[in-house]
Design an enzyme around this catalytic site. Structure first.
Site, mmCIF file in Angstrom:
data_model
loop_
_atom_site.group_PDB
_atom_site.id
_atom_site.type_symbol
_atom_site.label_atom_id
_atom_site.label_comp_id
_atom_site.label_asym_id
_atom_site.label_seq_id
_atom_site.Cartn_x
_atom_site.Cartn_y
_atom_site.Cartn_z
ATOM 1 N N LYS A 22 21.276 76.650 28.032
ATOM 2 C CA LYS A 22 20.424 77.041 27.373
ATOM 3 C C LYS A 22 20.329 78.764 27.251
ATOM 4 C CE LYS A 22 15.802 77.619 27.903
ATOM 5 N NZ LYS A 22 15.231 78.986 27.527
ATOM 6 N N ASN A 23 20.060 79.144 28.498
ATOM 7 C CA ASN A 23 20.133 80.735 28.491
ATOM 8 C C ASN A 23 21.290 81.302 28.415
ATOM 9 O OD1 ASN A 23 17.276 80.292 28.679
ATOM 10 N ND2 ASN A 23 17.111 80.690 30.763
ATOM 11 N N CYS A 117 3.516 84.891 26.300
ATOM 12 C CA CYS A 117 3.796 83.479 26.280
ATOM 13 C C CYS A 117 3.066 82.833 27.499
ATOM 14 C CB CYS A 117 5.244 83.135 25.969
ATOM 15 S SG CYS A 117 6.122 83.529 27.644
ATOM 16 N N ARG A 122 4.682 89.424 28.713
ATOM 17 C CA ARG A 122 6.607 89.570 28.765
ATOM 18 C C ARG A 122 6.666 90.929 27.829
ATOM 19 N NH1 ARG A 122 9.440 84.146 28.189
ATOM 20 N NH2 ARG A 122 11.389 85.272 29.119
ATOM 21 N N ASP A 312 12.994 80.138 37.376
ATOM 22 C CA ASP A 312 13.003 79.005 36.541
ATOM 23 C C ASP A 312 13.078 77.647 37.191
ATOM 24 O OD1 ASP A 312 13.067 80.610 34.405
ATOM 25 O OD2 ASP A 312 15.122 80.439 33.791
ATOM 26 N N ARG A 404 12.383 71.917 24.634
ATOM 27 C CA ARG A 404 12.998 73.450 24.355
ATOM 28 C C ARG A 404 14.371 73.766 25.252
ATOM 29 N NH1 ARG A 404 9.516 77.875 25.725
ATOM 30 N NH2 ARG A 404 11.434 78.934 24.960
#
Ligand code: EPU
Length: 432
Positions: A22-23, A117, A122, A312, A404
């Site tokens: 994803k990232n 968030c 952030r 993460d 997500r």
């Protein structure tokens, strides 16, 4: 809204294949804004919500997109809109990655400020600092950042009080790719996703050196050089955080799990923690096999920038550490407030508390199934792992956060023998 219903206690056995990152994919998808010719991106985790949001932003910016399972063909005209609207940016912070490539290719970018968030404050000051060092004129108006080129090569320093910025480094790299002249980024993030963006830029024809180190050198192509970029097919790297999450799930639930299609060297911080707490780990060329054990030893760890232990995986590791005989500490050094999973873990009977940015986990008590609420992506993975470990039934509500960033997690866990169902509550209510 979907929720996961998990009947805990099943050991996990077998092989699980990691999806595209994803990232890794998000900045590269935004990087397509730099490329006039057709671009074919492969191994994109297209079922993830964040990828769908990104493709919608690109469509709003005038991109022609054809999407098949795990493949995205994109063509972006030079002329087109320059605004990434609040409606889409507010869904996903990584939308800020449209800023650099838009500014470089179209000479102007208007991007909604992403705001905070669930994992804390952030800021994006370093992104802005980087664009200004490349000559952009930046102003703020009605919640939007307005930036104008032309961009010229420059010397940029990108580390802040919490260390280097990953998306900031990628954003500035993409802007520098279109600037006139050479740029040097100092204090650059060294994460594998940054190397992925560098590899993509090289694939479309930009000279980039030093990625993976704190100093990156980029030869910008300048406004006239875009016509020479593109026409490539590019494969996304595997998702190291998804890989790490399944390693932890295997260790937590017991049994034996082989995580396939991963790069073990990118997960060495986690692998070393697993080995230290007593989890047997076998490292293959592109796979890692983890064997679950009943009890693990306590540990004191901190999240750090790569190659340190990734923030993460902090949530998922916390669930596993509830098994320890003794007290473990996890200090969060990247996002000091990223602990929303902690109070939910207590609903399983876990003895966890927080002092400052350190979580204190007193292991040893058997977790009990519970009704819990997912509040962000990685917190959700923590709760799912706790549900697999717990006795009885767990309901993890609001798994849209999980969707997500984890493709088909319910199916993947079921294929390993986990009793995990994804239930559409709205549909159930209609039936009743
Ligand atoms: N920071 C600043 N100023 C900035 C930017 C960042 O002070 O302009 C601070 C942040 O507040 C934080 C630290 O720098 O304390 C590092 O943040 P970073 O910018 O590196 O985070 P990011 O690039 O916004 C990416 C991932 C995150 C991951 C972090 C850290 C993407 C799309 N997101 O965010 O992933 O946690 O790097 O590794 O790549 C996730 O996947 O769940 C996720 C949150």
């Amino acid at each position: 809204m979907d929720k996961f219903v998990i009947k805990g206690g099943n050991a996990l056995h077998g092989k699980v294949r990691v999806s595209g990152s994803k990232n890794g994919s998000l900045p590269i998808l935004f990087g397509s804004l730099l490329v006039p010719g057709p671009l074919l991106l492969k191994g994109v985790p297209t079922r993830l919500r964040d990828i769908k949001t990104t493709l919608n932003i690109l469509r709003e910016l005038g991109a022609q997109i054809e999407e098949r399972d795990q493949q995205v063909a994109i063509e972006v005209p030079t002329e087109g809109p320059v605004t990434a609207t609040h409606e889409l940016v507010s869904k996903m912070r990584a939308s800020i990655s449209s800023f650099g490539p838009l500014l470089a290719r179209r000479g102007e970018a208007v991007v909604s400020l992403p705001g905070g968030c669930n994992i804390g404050d952030r800021p994006i000051d370093l992104h802005i600092q980087g664009m200004e060092a490349l000559g952009a004129e930046v102003r703020y108006e009605n919640g939007y950042i307005h930036a104008r080129g032309p961009l010229r090569g420059g010397r940029v320093y990108l580390a802040g009080p919490m260390g280097p910025t990953v998306l900031g480094t990628q954003n500035v790299m993409m802007a520098a790719a279109g600037a006139e002249g050479v740029s040097i980024i100092e204090g650059a993030a060294c994460e594998p996703e940054v190397c992925g963006t560098a590899k993509f830029l090289r694939a479309i024809g930009v000279v980039v050196e030093g990625d993976g180190s704190p100093t990156i050198r980029i030869e910008g192509v300048g406004q006239d050089g875009f016509a020479n970029l593109g026409g490539v097919s590019f494969e996304m790297p595997p998702d190291r955080i998804e890989a790490g999450s399944y390693m932890i799930a295997g260790a937590a639930a017991g049994g034996q799990v082989t995580v396939e299609n991963c790069r073990p060297n990118e997960n060495m911080a986690l692998i070393s923690i697993l080995q230290k707490i007593g989890v047997p780990v076998e490292i293959g060329e592109d796979s890692v096999t983890v064997t679950g054990v009943d009890k693990v030893s306590p540990i004191d760890v901190a999240t750090l920038a790569y190659p340190g232990f990734p923030t993460d995986l902090q949530g998922p590791l916390m669930a596993l550490l509830c098994k320890t005989e003794g007290v473990s500490l996890i200090t969060e050094k990247i996002f000091p407030d990223r602990f929303t999973h902690l109070s939910e873990l207590r609903r399983f009977g876990a003895k966890v508390r927080k002092e400052g940015s350190t979580a204190i986990i007193e292991g040893g008590s058997k977790l009990q199934g519970a009704e819990v609420m997912a509040s962000d992506l990685r917190a959700s993975a923590c709760l799912v792992i706790a549900g697999l470990m717990a006795e009885g039934e767990t309901h993890v509500n609001r798994v849209y956060h999980l969707q997500r960033g984890y493709e088909d997690m319910d199916k993947k866990l079921r294929s390993l023998g986990g009793d995990v169902q994804c239930i559409d509550e709205a549909a159930l209510e209609k039936q009743e």
